[in-house]
Design a protein around this motif. Structure first.
Motif, short mmCIF file in Angstrom:
data_model
loop_
_atom_site.label_atom_id
_atom_site.label_comp_id
_atom_site.label_asym_id
_atom_site.label_seq_id
_atom_site.Cartn_x
_atom_site.Cartn_y
_atom_site.Cartn_z
N GLN A 17 0.87 -1.18 0.00
CA GLN A 17 0.00 0.00 0.00
C GLN A 17 0.90 1.23 0.00
O GLN A 17 1.79 1.34 0.83
CB GLN A 17 -0.89 -0.01 1.23
N PHE A 18 0.67 2.11 -0.95
CA PHE A 18 1.50 3.31 -1.09
C PHE A 18 0.67 4.55 -0.80
O PHE A 18 -0.50 4.62 -1.18
CB PHE A 18 2.06 3.42 -2.51
N GLY A 19 1.29 5.55 -0.16
CA GLY A 19 0.66 6.85 0.00
C GLY A 19 0.65 7.59 -1.32
O GLY A 19 1.30 7.19 -2.28
N LYS A 20 -0.08 8.68 -1.37
CA LYS A 20 -0.25 9.44 -2.61
C LYS A 20 1.09 9.84 -3.26
O LYS A 20 1.26 9.75 -4.47
CB LYS A 20 -1.09 10.69 -2.34
N THR A 21 2.04 10.27 -2.46
CA THR A 21 3.33 10.73 -2.98
C THR A 21 4.07 9.61 -3.72
O THR A 21 4.79 9.86 -4.68
CB THR A 21 4.21 11.26 -1.84
N PHE A 22 3.90 8.38 -3.28
CA PHE A 22 4.61 7.25 -3.87
C PHE A 22 3.82 6.54 -4.96
O PHE A 22 4.27 5.53 -5.49
CB PHE A 22 5.05 6.27 -2.78
N LYS A 23 2.65 7.05 -5.32
CA LYS A 23 1.87 6.50 -6.45
C LYS A 23 2.15 7.36 -7.68
O LYS A 23 1.30 8.10 -8.14
CB LYS A 23 0.38 6.50 -6.12
N THR A 24 3.35 7.25 -8.21
CA THR A 24 3.79 8.15 -9.27
C THR A 24 3.68 7.58 -10.68
O THR A 24 3.83 8.32 -11.64
CB THR A 24 5.25 8.58 -9.03
N ILE A 25 3.46 6.30 -10.83
CA ILE A 25 3.38 5.72 -12.17
C ILE A 25 1.98 5.95 -12.73
O ILE A 25 1.00 5.43 -12.20
CB ILE A 25 3.73 4.22 -12.17
N ALA A 26 1.89 6.74 -13.80
CA ALA A 26 0.60 7.04 -14.44
C ALA A 26 0.18 5.90 -15.35
O ALA A 26 -1.00 5.55 -15.40
CB ALA A 26 0.70 8.34 -15.23
N GLU A 27 1.13 5.34 -16.07
CA GLU A 27 0.86 4.22 -16.97
C GLU A 27 2.17 3.56 -17.33
O GLU A 27 3.25 4.14 -17.17
CB GLU A 27 0.15 4.69 -18.24
N ILE A 28 2.07 2.32 -17.79
CA ILE A 28 3.26 1.58 -18.20
C ILE A 28 2.94 0.76 -19.44
O ILE A 28 1.86 0.18 -19.54
CB ILE A 28 3.81 0.71 -17.04
N ASN A 29 3.84 0.79 -20.39
CA ASN A 29 3.74 -0.03 -21.60
C ASN A 29 4.94 -0.95 -21.63
O ASN A 29 6.03 -0.58 -21.18
CB ASN A 29 3.77 0.87 -22.85
N PHE A 30 4.75 -2.17 -22.16
CA PHE A 30 5.87 -3.10 -22.15
C PHE A 30 5.80 -4.07 -23.31
O PHE A 30 4.75 -4.29 -23.90
CB PHE A 30 5.96 -3.85 -20.82
N SER A 31 6.97 -4.63 -23.61
CA SER A 31 7.13 -5.72 -24.57
C SER A 31 7.64 -6.92 -23.77
O SER A 31 7.59 -6.90 -22.54
CB SER A 31 8.10 -5.31 -25.67
N ASP A 32 8.18 -7.90 -24.45
CA ASP A 32 8.70 -9.08 -23.75
C ASP A 32 9.90 -8.77 -22.86
O ASP A 32 10.09 -9.39 -21.83
CB ASP A 32 9.09 -10.18 -24.74
N ASP A 33 10.73 -7.80 -23.28
CA ASP A 33 11.96 -7.57 -22.55
C ASP A 33 12.22 -6.11 -22.18
O ASP A 33 13.31 -5.76 -21.76
CB ASP A 33 13.15 -8.11 -23.33
N ALA A 34 11.20 -5.23 -22.32
CA ALA A 34 11.41 -3.82 -21.99
C ALA A 34 10.10 -3.18 -21.55
O ALA A 34 9.01 -3.68 -21.85
CB ALA A 34 11.97 -3.07 -23.20
N PHE A 35 10.23 -2.08 -20.81
CA PHE A 35 9.05 -1.32 -20.41
C PHE A 35 9.37 0.17 -20.40
O PHE A 35 10.53 0.56 -20.27
CB PHE A 35 8.53 -1.77 -19.04
N ILE A 36 8.33 0.97 -20.54
CA ILE A 36 8.45 2.41 -20.36
C ILE A 36 7.26 2.87 -19.54
O ILE A 36 6.11 2.49 -19.83
CB ILE A 36 8.57 3.19 -21.69
N ALA A 37 7.54 3.61 -18.49
CA ALA A 37 6.48 4.08 -17.58
C ALA A 37 6.48 5.60 -17.57
O ALA A 37 7.54 6.23 -17.51
CB ALA A 37 6.72 3.54 -16.17
N LYS A 38 5.30 6.18 -17.61
CA LYS A 38 5.14 7.63 -17.51
C LYS A 38 4.94 7.98 -16.03
O LYS A 38 4.18 7.32 -15.33
CB LYS A 38 3.94 8.09 -18.33
#
Length: 141
Positions: A17-38
């Motif tokens: 469980q994370f507080g508001k300050t630590f909920k920073t990932i808006a979205e994440i996209n990924f392939s088999d071996d990589a990801f990018i998170a906003k």
């Protein structure tokens, strides 16, 4: 593609469980071996302005690897081989991760914190995660 609410609902199901300050990932996209998170920052983050690397950003980098392994066994951060900080006047906006290797005990990543222009702010090389049961086994040794 996974969005903010689904990311943090997943964390609840595995006991985080994370507080508001630590909920920073808006979205994440990924392939088999990589990801990018906003990353989206909250107004409460100003209290960490004196830090070179704010704790919620480092935590977001680790959170992204857990989300990336969703659907597999739940993992925890375990080891970082090398950390490099590159000063930036811009705010962090992205996390890019590349899975370099996987064995029976962990996955190994290189993870980068990037500003809006894609310039590297922080690099984690040789980041290892481990399934929760492996972390528990090592703790008992």
């Amino acid at each position: 593609h996974i969005v903010h609410n689904d990311i943090y609902e997943h964390f609840k199901t595995i006991g985080f469980q994370f507080g508001k300050t630590f909920k920073t990932i808006a979205e994440i996209n990924f392939s088999d071996d990589a990801f990018i998170a906003k990353i989206e920052l909250h107004s409460e983050t100003a209290r960490y302005s004196s830090c070179h690397i704010q704790p919620y950003l480092l935590d977001a980098m680790l959170q992204a690897t857990i989300v990336f392994s969703m659907g597999n066994e739940s993992t925890l951060p375990f080891y970082i081989k090398k950390l490099i900080y590159s000063h930036s006047n811009q705010e962090a906006r992205w996390i890019y991760g590349l899975k370099k290797d996987k064995n029976e005990k962990n996955s190994i990543y290189d993870i980068f914190l990037l500003d809006e222009q894609g310039q590297v702010i922080l690099s984690l090389y040789g980041f290892h995660d481990a399934p929760i049961n492996v972390v528990k086994e090592n703790k008992q040794d």
